[in-house]
Design a protein around this motif. Structure first.
Motif, short mmCIF file in Angstrom:
data_model
loop_
_atom_site.label_atom_id
_atom_site.label_comp_id
_atom_site.label_asym_id
_atom_site.label_seq_id
_atom_site.Cartn_x
_atom_site.Cartn_y
_atom_site.Cartn_z
N TRP A 193 0.87 -1.18 0.10
CA TRP A 193 -0.03 -0.06 -0.10
C TRP A 193 1.00 1.31 0.08
CZ3 TRP A 193 -1.39 -3.41 4.38
CH2 TRP A 193 -2.55 -4.17 4.00
N ILE A 214 -7.39 -2.04 3.63
CA ILE A 214 -6.76 -2.00 4.91
C ILE A 214 -7.82 -1.81 6.14
CG2 ILE A 214 -5.44 0.09 6.26
CD1 ILE A 214 -4.06 0.59 3.67
N ALA A 237 0.51 -1.29 9.47
CA ALA A 237 -0.81 -1.41 8.72
C ALA A 237 -1.24 -2.56 8.75
CB ALA A 237 -0.66 -0.89 7.18
N GLY A 281 -4.14 -5.49 7.09
CA GLY A 281 -4.92 -5.53 6.04
C GLY A 281 -6.33 -6.44 6.63
#
Lengths: 274, 121
Positions: free
Chosen positions: A159, A195, A242, A244
């Motif tokens: 990302w 996300i 992050a 997902g």
């Protein structure tokens, strides 16, 4: 930035002028004659359109949509006032002035006294101060954090994102003397769907559940405000985690001296002052 | 007609207020820990704007990932516990994505300018 503000003001002014020309009553005052009904209707629509364009311009380009709407309302007021004071000054207004509808005012004792000059100067200087304050405030408006040069463009896992501190000032010292700093992130549009959550923290997270504060917000830009550790240095790292929707976890980091140089300098100064 | 105007006006007011509400930073948890003496740690939690956080979960975890202490902040928004022998961190856990973490190397005796009484024994 200033060009945007000027454009919003001019668009609002033209929009209001359009609305005025669109009415039977004010059209003659503004343009000196009464346009035909279809023309007036067209001007009326054009006026509203221009105001809408000014609103969209403000919401899109200024800091956030909320700030944009607020500033638009401010410029609307200024544009409206300017038009009000401009109308009587137009050359074709004299005919109205020469034929007053009201009876002439009776002379009073005050009329003989000359107007004191100091009053003019006080009035003028107050006006000048107002303008000066507005100009200074305009010049100090920060550009949108993610559009600044210091914004970080990067990738965490698959990302891509842009990240920046919301203001470039030293941290804000809050309750219990804890310094806090706010950051903003924007993931790519497609990434947003994949996300689940993104977290931010100074120092490497020791477990997934201690990844820091989660970014929040309804729009594409998400904000977070985090506690900074008391022993922060320029080499301390800011970690982005992050997660997902598929459960994958990706991390990346930067030194604080890169992301928040003013904050790193503030901590160094605190250290020497101790 | 009246009803329609009423609805329209209220919708306008609501949308204006809704649109103008900026992302509020009001409930960021903050955590501060000090060494009362060589073997005692005291932590105080709260929210950035100055609210206390009594009853919020506080955990002490060592660097091996083992939870040494899982408790809650007291009525005074504080918790005092014996200083762990190994490296550790203190986690103030308000809820998912809302936490404050203090590492053991940030925890020392109160600084000379820390005048708050809760930092002293």
């Amino acid at each position: 930035m200033s060009v945007t503000h000027l454009a919003i003001f001019v668009l609002s002014l033209l929009g209001f002028a359009g609305l005025a020309v669109g009415t039977e009553r004010y059209a003659p005052q503004l343009v000196g004659f009464k346009p035909a009904k279809p023309a007036r209707k067209a001007f009326w629509i054009l006026g509203w359109l221009l105001l809408a364009v000014a609103l969209v311009l403000a919401a899109q380009t200024l800091q956030t949509a909320a700030v944009g709407v607020t500033l638009w309302l401010g410029w609307l007021s200024l544009a409206g006032l300017s038009l009000v004071f401009l109308l009587p000054e137009l050359p074709w207004q004299r005919s109205v002035k020469t034929a007053p509808r009201r009876a002439p005012r009776k002379a009073t004792t005050n009329d003989d006294k000359p107007v004191r000059k100091s009053r003019h100067w006080i009035g003028l200087s107050l006006l000048a101060v107002t303008v000066a304050v507005c100009v200074v405030a305009l010049l100090r408006v920060e550009t949108m954090p993610l559009h600044r040069d210091d914004a970080i463009k990067g990738k965490v896992g698959p990302w891509s994102f842009t990240l920046a501190e919301i203001d470039r000032d030293p941290p804000e010292v809050m309750y219990l003397d804890v310094p806090l700093k706010a950051y903003r992130i924007r993931f790519c549009d497609a990434c947003d769907l994949e996300i689940l959550r993104a977290y931010l923290k100074v120092n490497e997270p020791r477990a997934l559940r201690v990844s820091g504060m989660a970014f929040g917000g309804n729009g594409r830009d998400r904000d977070v405000e985090i506690q900074l550790p008391s022993n922060l240095t320029g080499d301390s790292e800011l970690w982005l985690t992050a997660v997902g929707k598929d459960g994958s976890v990706h991390r990346t980091s930067w030194p604080m001296s890169r992301v928040s140089p003013a904050s790193a300098a503030w901590f160094a100064q605190q250290e020497t002052a101790r | 007609m009246k009803a329609a105007r009423f609805v329209l006006r209220h919708a306008l007011v609501c949308s204006l207020f809704g649109g103008l509400a900026s992302p509020a930073f009001a409930h960021e948890p903050v955590l501060r820990c000090v060494l009362l003496d060589e073997s005692t740690v005291r932590c105080r939690g709260g929210y950035a704007e100055g609210e206390d956080a009594p009853g919020v979960n506080l955990e002490v975890v060592d660097y091996a990932g083992e939870t040494l202490l899982a408790s809650k902040l007291g009525k005074d928004s504080m918790l005092t516990f014996p200083r762990p022998k190994t490296g550790y961190y203190v986690l103030l856990d308000v809820g998912p994505g809302s936490q404050a973490i203090v590492e053991h190397d940030e925890i020392g005796p109160p600084r000379s300018r820390d005048m708050a009484r809760w930092m002293r024994n």
